[in-house]
Design a protein around this motif. Structure first.
Motif, PDB file in Angstrom:
ATOM      1  N   ALA A  37      70.321  57.868  43.418  1.00 59.82           N
ATOM      2  CA  ALA A  37      69.325  57.098  43.034  1.00 59.82           C
ATOM      3  C   ALA A  37      69.719  55.784  43.611  1.00 59.82           C
ATOM      4  CB  ALA A  37      69.230  56.887  41.304  1.00 59.82           C
ATOM      5  N   LEU A  38      68.389  55.345  43.915  1.00 61.36           N
ATOM      6  CA  LEU A  38      68.339  53.920  44.580  1.00 61.36           C
ATOM      7  C   LEU A  38      67.491  53.156  43.663  1.00 61.36           C
ATOM      8  CD1 LEU A  38      68.190  52.377  47.885  1.00 61.36           C
ATOM      9  CD2 LEU A  38      65.814  52.456  46.783  1.00 61.36           C
ATOM     10  N   HIS A  42      66.299  45.125  39.032  1.00 65.34           N
ATOM     11  CA  HIS A  42      66.074  45.301  37.529  1.00 65.34           C
ATOM     12  C   HIS A  42      66.329  46.573  36.952  1.00 65.34           C
ATOM     13  CE1 HIS A  42      63.162  42.416  39.508  1.00 65.34           C
ATOM     14  NE2 HIS A  42      63.380  41.750  38.468  1.00 65.34           N
ATOM     15  N   ASN A  43      67.099  47.522  37.898  1.00 64.19           N
ATOM     16  CA  ASN A  43      67.519  48.756  37.303  1.00 64.19           C
ATOM     17  C   ASN A  43      66.578  49.744  37.114  1.00 64.19           C
ATOM     18  OD1 ASN A  43      70.264  47.482  37.488  1.00 64.19           O
ATOM     19  ND2 ASN A  43      70.275  46.929  35.337  1.00 64.19           N
ATOM     20  N   ARG A  44      65.546  49.723  37.739  1.00 65.03           N
ATOM     21  CA  ARG A  44      64.513  50.843  37.736  1.00 65.03           C
ATOM     22  C   ARG A  44      64.669  51.554  38.858  1.00 65.03           C
ATOM     23  NH1 ARG A  44      64.785  49.534  33.346  1.00 65.03           N
ATOM     24  NH2 ARG A  44      63.561  48.140  31.936  1.00 65.03           N
ATOM     25  N   ALA A  45      64.441  52.778  38.654  1.00 67.78           N
ATOM     26  CA  ALA A  45      64.623  53.704  39.906  1.00 67.78           C
ATOM     27  C   ALA A  45      63.432  54.000  40.795  1.00 67.78           C
ATOM     28  CB  ALA A  45      64.731  55.283  39.192  1.00 67.78           C
ATOM     29  N   PHE A 144      71.757  53.781  34.421  1.00 67.41           N
ATOM     30  CA  PHE A 144      70.868  54.691  34.499  1.00 67.41           C
ATOM     31  C   PHE A 144      71.461  55.917  34.257  1.00 67.41           C
ATOM     32  CE2 PHE A 144      68.599  57.632  37.793  1.00 67.41           C
ATOM     33  CZ  PHE A 144      67.180  57.259  37.141  1.00 67.41           C
ATOM     34  N   TRP A 145      72.518  56.340  34.639  1.00 65.11           N
ATOM     35  CA  TRP A 145      73.218  57.691  34.437  1.00 65.11           C
ATOM     36  C   TRP A 145      73.368  57.671  33.070  1.00 65.11           C
ATOM     37  CZ3 TRP A 145      70.706  60.092  37.876  1.00 65.11           C
ATOM     38  CH2 TRP A 145      71.156  59.726  39.237  1.00 65.11           C
ATOM     39  N   MET A 149      72.096  61.029  30.486  1.00 65.97           N
ATOM     40  CA  MET A 149      73.323  62.133  30.163  1.00 65.97           C
ATOM     41  C   MET A 149      72.785  63.141  29.211  1.00 65.97           C
ATOM     42  SD  MET A 149      76.883  59.811  30.145  1.00 65.97           S
ATOM     43  CE  MET A 149      77.289  60.365  28.525  1.00 65.97           C
ATOM     44  N   ARG A 150      71.991  62.929  28.506  1.00 67.03           N
ATOM     45  CA  ARG A 150      71.666  63.890  27.240  1.00 67.03           C
ATOM     46  C   ARG A 150      70.941  65.031  28.013  1.00 67.03           C
ATOM     47  NH1 ARG A 150      65.985  63.555  26.310  1.00 67.03           N
ATOM     48  NH2 ARG A 150      65.287  61.779  27.054  1.00 67.03           N
ATOM     49  N   LEU A 151      70.553  64.885  29.421  1.00 66.72           N
ATOM     50  CA  LEU A 151      69.454  65.982  30.267  1.00 66.72           C
ATOM     51  C   LEU A 151      70.715  66.864  30.912  1.00 66.72           C
ATOM     52  CD1 LEU A 151      66.684  63.810  31.673  1.00 66.72           C
ATOM     53  CD2 LEU A 151      66.716  65.272  29.716  1.00 66.72           C
TER      54      LEU A 151
END
Length: 169
Positions: A37-38, A42-45, A144-145, A149-151
């Motif tokens: 991911a990039l 603000h930690n939004r993909a 983000f990861w 994680m639940r997925l």
């Protein structure tokens, strides 16, 4: 500035993700071995790349950077925090892979990963050495990861057809 080859080699050896021979998911059994991911500051993909080879190969990072730079005006400069930013910058300089990128990108290593690098690399790439980062730590991808994680269990053994069906709903 270029890092000594010995320091760069030791930096790369410190991280298993940078090791292309370190296999976490079989490419024979799985269509995808991971996702890169990039994220913005603000930690939004912003962009995601589906990984289909073992390890975090540099071409995944280059693909994400290319997608970002394609969307931005050419006069804009980009600051990049990445676990092995030293290797990315050195590869760009050595192979002249993407002309013009080095003038547009400022490289730093994320805080958590900086201490796994050699001292010379920490001096050059640590985000606390550059005023523009402020207190950003560059660990947004880790957060983000942890949100996703639940997925992992339900998607781990999913083939392309299941993933496409899941994404439609």
């Amino acid at each position: 500035m270029t890092l000594p080859a010995s320091a760069l080699d030791q930096c790369l050896e410190s991280f298993t993700a940078a090791d292309g021979n370190h296999v976490k998911a079989s490419t024979q059994k799985f269509d995808s071995t991971g996702v890169m991911a990039l994220l913005c500051q603000h930690n939004r993909a912003i962009f995601l790349a589906n990984m289909v080879t073992a390890g975090e190969k540099q071409f995944y990072a280059y693909t994400l950077i290319a997608a970002l730079l394609h969307e931005l005006p050419e006069c804009w400069k980009v600051s990049l925090l990445y676990d092995v930013a030293c290797a990315l910058q050195q590869s760009l300089a050595k192979w002249q892979f993407m002309p013009g990128w080095l003038d547009r990108i400022s490289f730093s290593v994320s805080i958590f990963h900086a201490y796994g690098h050699q001292w010379v690399c920490q001096l050059w790439y640590h985000p606390r050495k550059a005023e523009l980062w402020g207190l950003s730590d560059g660990e947004g991808c880790e957060r983000f990861w942890s949100e996703l994680m639940r997925l992992i269990p339900c998607l781990r053994v999913s083939g392309v057809s299941i993933l496409k069906w899941t994404c439609m709903y």
